[in-house]
Design a protein around this motif. Structure first.
Motif, PDB file in Angstrom:
ATOM      1  N   VAL A 226     -65.346  44.931 -19.344  1.00 24.91           N
ATOM      2  CA  VAL A 226     -64.401  45.737 -18.568  1.00 24.91           C
ATOM      3  C   VAL A 226     -64.474  45.273 -17.122  1.00 24.91           C
ATOM      4  CG1 VAL A 226     -63.790  48.078 -17.838  1.00 24.91           C
ATOM      5  CG2 VAL A 226     -64.742  47.699 -20.124  1.00 24.91           C
ATOM      6  N   GLN A 227     -63.341  45.312 -16.418  1.00 25.20           N
ATOM      7  CA  GLN A 227     -63.344  44.917 -15.007  1.00 25.20           C
ATOM      8  C   GLN A 227     -62.240  45.660 -14.280  1.00 25.20           C
ATOM      9  OE1 GLN A 227     -61.807  42.731 -12.464  1.00 25.20           O
ATOM     10  NE2 GLN A 227     -63.691  42.788 -11.274  1.00 25.20           N
ATOM     11  N   ALA A 228     -62.480  45.960 -13.011  1.00 29.11           N
ATOM     12  CA  ALA A 228     -61.466  46.625 -12.186  1.00 29.11           C
ATOM     13  C   ALA A 228     -60.991  45.627 -11.145  1.00 29.11           C
ATOM     14  CB  ALA A 228     -62.037  47.873 -11.528  1.00 29.11           C
ATOM     15  N   GLY A 229     -59.986  44.853 -11.496  1.00 25.37           N
ATOM     16  CA  GLY A 229     -59.520  43.803 -10.594  1.00 25.37           C
ATOM     17  C   GLY A 229     -58.210  44.164  -9.925  1.00 25.37           C
ATOM     18  N   SER A 230     -58.184  44.212  -8.597  1.00 32.95           N
ATOM     19  CA  SER A 230     -56.942  44.501  -7.879  1.00 32.95           C
ATOM     20  C   SER A 230     -56.541  43.372  -6.942  1.00 32.95           C
ATOM     21  CB  SER A 230     -57.098  45.812  -7.083  1.00 32.95           C
ATOM     22  OG  SER A 230     -57.259  46.908  -7.970  1.00 32.95           O
ATOM     23  N   SER A 231     -57.526  42.721  -6.323  1.00 36.08           N
ATOM     24  CA  SER A 231     -57.203  41.574  -5.479  1.00 36.08           C
ATOM     25  C   SER A 231     -56.811  40.409  -6.376  1.00 36.08           C
ATOM     26  CB  SER A 231     -58.421  41.198  -4.640  1.00 36.08           C
ATOM     27  OG  SER A 231     -59.440  40.647  -5.464  1.00 36.08           O
ATOM     28  N   PRO A 232     -56.175  39.371  -5.830  1.00 41.00           N
ATOM     29  CA  PRO A 232     -55.858  38.200  -6.665  1.00 41.00           C
ATOM     30  C   PRO A 232     -57.080  37.639  -7.376  1.00 41.00           C
ATOM     31  CG  PRO A 232     -54.658  38.080  -4.597  1.00 41.00           C
ATOM     32  CD  PRO A 232     -55.584  39.264  -4.472  1.00 41.00           C
ATOM     33  N   ASP A 233     -58.231  37.571  -6.687  1.00 38.37           N
ATOM     34  CA  ASP A 233     -59.442  37.069  -7.334  1.00 38.37           C
ATOM     35  C   ASP A 233     -59.944  38.031  -8.399  1.00 38.37           C
ATOM     36  OD1 ASP A 233     -59.688  34.632  -5.963  1.00 38.37           O
ATOM     37  OD2 ASP A 233     -60.595  35.629  -4.240  1.00 38.37           O
ATOM     38  N   GLY A 234     -59.818  39.332  -8.129  1.00 39.50           N
ATOM     39  CA  GLY A 234     -60.219  40.320  -9.121  1.00 39.50           C
ATOM     40  C   GLY A 234     -59.365  40.242 -10.370  1.00 39.50           C
ATOM     41  N   ILE A 235     -58.065  40.066 -10.190  1.00 42.87           N
ATOM     42  CA  ILE A 235     -57.158  39.922 -11.332  1.00 42.87           C
ATOM     43  C   ILE A 235     -57.496  38.651 -12.109  1.00 42.87           C
ATOM     44  CG2 ILE A 235     -54.753  39.545 -12.013  1.00 42.87           C
ATOM     45  CD1 ILE A 235     -53.963  41.311  -9.604  1.00 42.87           C
ATOM     46  N   GLY A 236     -57.840  37.589 -11.391  1.00 44.14           N
ATOM     47  CA  GLY A 236     -58.215  36.352 -12.059  1.00 44.14           C
ATOM     48  C   GLY A 236     -59.443  36.528 -12.925  1.00 44.14           C
ATOM     49  N   LEU A 237     -60.450  37.236 -12.418  1.00 42.78           N
ATOM     50  CA  LEU A 237     -61.663  37.496 -13.197  1.00 42.78           C
ATOM     51  C   LEU A 237     -61.358  38.377 -14.400  1.00 42.78           C
ATOM     52  CD1 LEU A 237     -64.809  37.157 -13.247  1.00 42.78           C
ATOM     53  CD2 LEU A 237     -64.918  39.336 -12.002  1.00 42.78           C
ATOM     54  N   ALA A 238     -60.577  39.432 -14.167  1.00 43.75           N
ATOM     55  CA  ALA A 238     -60.241  40.357 -15.252  1.00 43.75           C
ATOM     56  C   ALA A 238     -59.434  39.674 -16.345  1.00 43.75           C
ATOM     57  CB  ALA A 238     -59.473  41.552 -14.689  1.00 43.75           C
ATOM     58  N   SER A 239     -58.437  38.900 -15.950  1.00 39.15           N
ATOM     59  CA  SER A 239     -57.567  38.280 -16.950  1.00 39.15           C
ATOM     60  C   SER A 239     -58.305  37.206 -17.744  1.00 39.15           C
ATOM     61  CB  SER A 239     -56.333  37.675 -16.271  1.00 39.15           C
ATOM     62  OG  SER A 239     -56.707  36.661 -15.358  1.00 39.15           O
ATOM     63  N   ARG A 240     -59.349  36.631 -17.174  1.00 43.51           N
ATOM     64  CA  ARG A 240     -60.111  35.620 -17.897  1.00 43.51           C
ATOM     65  C   ARG A 240     -61.070  36.231 -18.912  1.00 43.51           C
ATOM     66  NH1 ARG A 240     -64.575  31.245 -15.533  1.00 43.51           N
ATOM     67  NH2 ARG A 240     -64.856  30.154 -17.533  1.00 43.51           N
ATOM     68  N   PHE A 241     -61.716  37.347 -18.530  1.00 43.81           N
ATOM     69  CA  PHE A 241     -62.809  37.847 -19.360  1.00 43.81           C
ATOM     70  C   PHE A 241     -62.603  39.238 -19.953  1.00 43.81           C
ATOM     71  CE2 PHE A 241     -65.132  34.967 -16.368  1.00 43.81           C
ATOM     72  CZ  PHE A 241     -65.640  34.078 -17.307  1.00 43.81           C
TER      73      PHE A 241
END
Length: 469
Positions: A226-241
């Protein structure tokens, strides 16, 4: 829209006492009689509180309960119940009182070793018989860094580069055993087939670990991510894993755009976007009628007094309380830039960013912060709340919600007793758990172990050997 899942996902956020900061001061209803009583307010930061609320969520067939964590003392402890228990240890106890509910424990990728965290979350997965999830957090702030012997935290880019390496290493550790490595054969005397265990030998810019773990794979293969990604880098991490993504989305339009972005980036990583659940936070307050719900909202807001709120805000943004004027904007020359708010990043940083753009006064910030209005709210009758959830899901704005009850446990109980049955009648929420693991509940395939006949096996390091075989 054709909904890609058999059931929406509902997680319950275990915010001690509830999302409204003053909710802990309100009388709570007796489970036996329905009568109000004050009780022991200290229980809101106790293990017993988490167990009680988790059992309520499980009765409502929720997918999981979620416990946030930041490894630093935070301002909120002065004015509201605090989250002091280590999530993995707390959930190890909660697991003994539940049988199906998922357990989403937060762990920082910035201030842990990959080996230690992989072992802790895997231990929780074994204790719960396959119900664990790891909420990946890239922690910011110098105040946190000082708790780990560092003067300054990593900058934004470095935090996320480390996070990608950290997750790669953790997954590799979880998959270090083949599914058939744990033999326990009494006749042959073989307990573990070491040829079916491999070292990791992960070497990155920030993360290094040898492995393997001293634990086999769990009933669900390995824990859910699970991940809470809102910044572009956060979204990148979330969408990958991530299998599930928590997010702050105050409007249905922003939620649709965010979900589409996550799904498109997931495809870019070679993933099936239908396996990624996007779960906006949803603040709920349920009562028999909307008028009663709104009256209750006012009561709960008033319990977080202006004096407490303004002191808390000053501590959170790191400015002297005397520098704040209720009817003026924040003193922006004293406030850290957006996204650099120490341990108070994430949702609070989003609110402060909005306040800067929209020129909110301190009073307006407090009004939005007090009820968590950076999140969408569902305040009203059971029918209104259920209809709002259905509208968002059918519009493609979410795959479910991370429910943030205005008050715990009372509002969660009302949601389970009166909203869940309506969602079930609408045909968008399960009536029974489909299996025993969290992956079963989420409809996720069990990940393979990565072993095959063409892949060289490695054996466990023997004492005295220089390296893994």
């Amino acid at each position: 829209m054709t909904f890609p899942h058999d059931s929406i996902t509902l997680n319950l956020n275990l915010i001690p006492g509830g999302v409204f900061p003053g909710a802990w001061r309100a009388p709570r209803a007796s489970a036996a009689t329905g009568e109000s009583s004050d009780g022991d307010a200290q229980q809101y930061s106790s293990l017993e509180h988490y167990i009680e609320v988790a059992k309520i969520a499980e009765r409502g067939k929720f997918d999981a309960v979620f416990l946030a964590d930041t490894p630093v003392w935070r301002y909120r402890g002065e004015y509201r119940p605090f989250r002091g228990l280590d999530p993995t240890l707390a959930f190890a106890a909660v697991a003994q009182h539940t049988s199906h509910i998922g357990l989403v424990a937060t762990g920082s990728s910035s201030y842990n070793s990959a080996y230690n965290l992989a072992r802790r979350i895997s231990t929780l997965d074994h204790i719960s018989k396959g119900r664990a999830a790891w909420n990946i957090v890239a922690t910011n702030g110098d105040d946190v860094a000082r708790n780990f012997g560092r003067e300054h935290g990593l900058d934004h880019d470095a935090r996320y580069r480390r996070a990608h390496e950290f997750v790669e290493a953790v997954i590799a550790l979880w998959d270090g055993w083949a599914d058939d490595a744990w033999v326990a054969d009494r006749e042959t005397g073989t307990y573990v087939d070491e040829a079916r265990i491999r070292a990791v030998d992960y070497t990155g810019e920030y993360v290094n670990t040898a492995g393997p773990l001293p634990l086999p794979r769990s009933p669900q293969g390995h824990p859910v991510l699970v991940q809470a990604g809102s910044s572009p880098d956060g979204i990148g991490l979330a969408s990958r894993f991530a299998d599930a993504v928590y997010t702050v989305q105050p409007t249905i339009e922003s939620a649709i755009a965010f979900r589409n972005t996550v799904r498109e980036q997931a495809k870019g990583w070679g993933r099936n976007p239908d396996t990624v659940r996007v779960l906006p936070g949803l603040i709920t307050l349920v009562a028999p009628t909307e008028a009663e719900a709104r009256a209750r909202e006012i009561e709960l807001r008033e319990l977080h007094t202006e004096r407490f709120a303004i002191n808390a805000l000053a501590l959170q943004v790191g400015v002297p309380v005397e520098a704040l004027d209720l009817d003026k904007e924040l003193p922006w020359d004293l406030v850290p830039a957006d996204g650099e708010l120490g341990a108070s990043g994430g949702h609070f940083a989003a609110l402060i960013g909005t306040a800067r753009r929209e020129k909110y006064t301190v009073r307006q910030i407090l009004a939005r912060q007090g009820g968590g209005l950076t999140h969408v709210t569902a305040i009203g009758s059971p029918e209104q709340v259920a209809d709002q959830i259905e509208t968002w899901v059918q519009a493609g704005a979410s795959d479910g919600f991370n429910i943030m009850s205005a008050q715990l446990p009372d509002v969660a109980t009302a949601f389970v007793d009166h909203v869940v049955p309506l969602l079930q009648r609408k045909g968008i929420f399960r009536t029974e758990y489909p299996g025993t693991t969290l992956r079963d509940t989420l409809g996720l395939e069990r990940p393979g172990d990565g072993f095959d006949e063409h892949q060289p096996a490695r054996r466990i390091h023997k004492v005295g050997e220089a390296a893994f075989g």
